[in-house]
Design an enzyme around this catalytic site. Structure first.
Site, mmCIF file in Angstrom:
data_model
loop_
_atom_site.group_PDB
_atom_site.id
_atom_site.type_symbol
_atom_site.label_atom_id
_atom_site.label_comp_id
_atom_site.label_asym_id
_atom_site.label_seq_id
_atom_site.Cartn_x
_atom_site.Cartn_y
_atom_site.Cartn_z
ATOM 1 N N LYS A 231 0.636 -1.122 -0.225
ATOM 2 C CA LYS A 231 -0.242 0.102 -0.164
ATOM 3 C C LYS A 231 0.466 1.466 0.109
ATOM 4 O O LYS A 231 0.378 2.526 -0.612
ATOM 5 C CB LYS A 231 -0.949 0.201 1.365
ATOM 6 C CG LYS A 231 -2.015 -1.007 1.031
ATOM 7 C CD LYS A 231 -2.994 -0.990 2.358
ATOM 8 C CE LYS A 231 -3.859 -1.907 2.335
ATOM 9 N NZ LYS A 231 -4.796 -2.149 3.430
ATOM 10 N N ARG A 232 1.941 1.306 0.352
ATOM 11 C CA ARG A 232 2.690 2.803 1.099
ATOM 12 C C ARG A 232 3.821 2.808 -1.317
ATOM 13 O O ARG A 232 4.334 4.169 -0.883
ATOM 14 C CB ARG A 232 4.396 2.274 1.740
ATOM 15 C CG ARG A 232 3.269 2.281 3.514
ATOM 16 C CD ARG A 232 4.195 1.840 4.543
ATOM 17 N NE ARG A 232 4.853 0.627 4.343
ATOM 18 C CZ ARG A 232 6.117 0.617 5.022
ATOM 19 N NH1 ARG A 232 6.647 1.079 5.581
ATOM 20 N NH2 ARG A 232 6.537 -1.116 4.683
#
Length: 466
Positions: A231-232
């Site tokens: 997600k990062r």
């Protein structure tokens, strides 16, 4: 997860429940709950019960259910299935470092506090005034269970998991078991990373005397290089990215249906959620992590874009212009122009975000329209003469339609000057759109109108003359 959850709930006549699991206060992100609600609604996966909708088993935010969990913690302690632990964070850190240094295979909490009173533990180093509560994992804990997707699964032995933190909030492990039971959840769908936690959850069901639900552990999505999606690092791991890029929710939903699951009968990849639901079977879910191929999504999105009626697609383009901040409000004649231009660009669109680059010349001011230097540089030396002839022909057009504009330009430039169409129309295209590539020329000029067309031709003519 939500897609498969909702399909199963719809197929079985159940309810799709959205519960906000916010007991880890250090990981709370402002606005995340609103984002979950908005993106699920955008994707057409509205829950049947949620914090905003309510339902028979509310509240649906775990932070609002703290009084619900405490009696079960007390029961587990009283029955000898859980115990207080007063070890400080520093002491636990030192313990883990020592275990790593010793290269021990049986890492986890060493049960220093087990069987001790507060007073006894206070006399030892690494004491914390506020204890946590840990499960007491028995030596004969059952590690094998049946999964709806994977069949018989063998999980690793768990350690004495914390179930109540020092701040009074339960951990995920206790909260989900209590909530799933009290909310009547019969099927738990989650990622495969939770397989290792399932023995802990099954123990809690057993100790509390409850019927455990069925478990379905989905494979994790992977990048094209087969690595786990982060997600990062990968913006595509968040639903908001797809909306910002201009993907249609029905196309994204269709794409998600194909991840870890075969197409509907006959290998048909383009299918509705209703078709997906009608034949849904956990046994068809692949255990191999599917590759998230955005190229496949682009193709699907294009298919869905081209299937939309003109007015519907135009409305979606306008909504995207507003939501992306390109427009703060619909300009005068904005809806009329976008609707007229939509058939000219729909075949070339992969996402809604591409539409503005193709039609923005229709909204530009005639006196400030930018002429692309590369496009101008590619025009032939006779471009001024071509533009002058084009202007004269267009000025004499009666009813301003694409057909009349085309007829006038072909008569003047192709037949009158003996030019090939690509050389005849290139200067007119650059003059009116600012680029060498634009939607179909004659239809674009009909939308642009006579006055703007002539003004723009005059501007480029003057520019070329220097």
């Amino acid at each position: 997860m939500a897609l498969f959850d909702k399909a199963w709930a719809n197929l079985t006549g159940g309810s799709f429940v959205l519960r906000i699991e916010d007991t880890d206060r250090n990981r709370l992100v402002a606005g995340s709950e609103e984002q979950i609600n908005e993106t699920l609604a955008w994707l057409g996966l509205d829950p049947d019960e949620s914090p905003s909708l309510g339902g028979p088993y509310g509240p649906y935010k775990q932070s609002e259910r703290l009084d619900t969990y405490r009696p079960f913690v007390d029961q587990l302690i009283a029955d000898g299935h859980a115990y207080h632990c007063w070890c400080s964070a520093e002491r636990l850190k030192q313990m883990r470092e020592q275990q790593q240094a010793d290269k021990r295979s049986d890492t986890g909490y060493d049960r220093l506090c087990l069987g001790m009173t507060r007073e006894q533990r206070a006399g030892l180093p690494g004491f914390s005034e506020t204890p946590v509560v840990r499960m007491l994992i028995p030596d004969d804990a059952e590690l094998t269970f049946t999964d709806l997707i994977r069949g018989e699964v063998h999980a690793p032995r768990p350690d004495d998991q914390v179930i109540l933190k020092a701040d009074g909030f339960p951990t995920y492990h206790l909260a989900v078991v209590v909530d799933d039971h009290l909310m009547g959840i019969t099927t738990v769908v989650r990622g495969e990373e939770w397989i290792s936690s399932t023995p802990k959850h099954r123990l809690l069901y057993k100790w509390l005397g409850w019927q455990e639900p069925e478990f379905a552990h989905m494979p994790l999505l992977r990048n094209a290089d087969k690595s786990k999606i982060s997600k990062r690092k990968n913006p595509a791991a968040q639903l908001t990215w797809f909306k910002e890029q201009g993907y249609l929710p029905e196309a994204l939903r269709n794409f998600l249906q194909l991840l870890a699951y075969p197409p509907v009968e006959g290998g048909q990849e383009v299918s509705s959620f209703e078709e997906f639901t009608a034949g849904f079977d956990w046994g068809k879910v692949s255990t191999v992590g599917p590759v998230f191929d955005v190229k496949k999504l682009d193709w699907l999105n294009g298919v869905y874009i081209r299937s939309l009626p003109t007015t519907d697609l135009a409305d979606r383009i306008i909504d995207h212009l507003l939501s992306s901040g390109i427009w703060h409000e619909v300009p005068e004649r904005g809806r009329e122009i976008v609707t007229a231009a939509t058939p000219l660009i729909s075949e070339r669109l992969t996402t809604l975000s591409q539409a503005w680059d193709k039609i923005n010349f229709l909204f530009a001011d005639d006196e400030t329209l930018n002429f692309d230097e590369i496009a101008v540089g590619k025009l032939r030396d006779d471009a001024v003469q071509v533009l002058e002839a084009a202007r004269k022909a267009l000025a004499e057009v009666g009813e301003w339609t694409a057909e009349a504009v085309e007829a006038a330009l072909r008569s003047s430039l192709v037949e009158g000057m003996g030019l090939k169409p690509k050389f005849a129309f290139a200067p007119v295209r650059v003059a009116t759109s600012g680029t060498q590539v634009s939607p179909p020329l004659f239809e674009s000029l009909e939308i642009l109108g006579r006055e703007s067309t002539l003004r723009r031709i005059d501007r480029l003519t003057e520019t070329l003359r220097g």
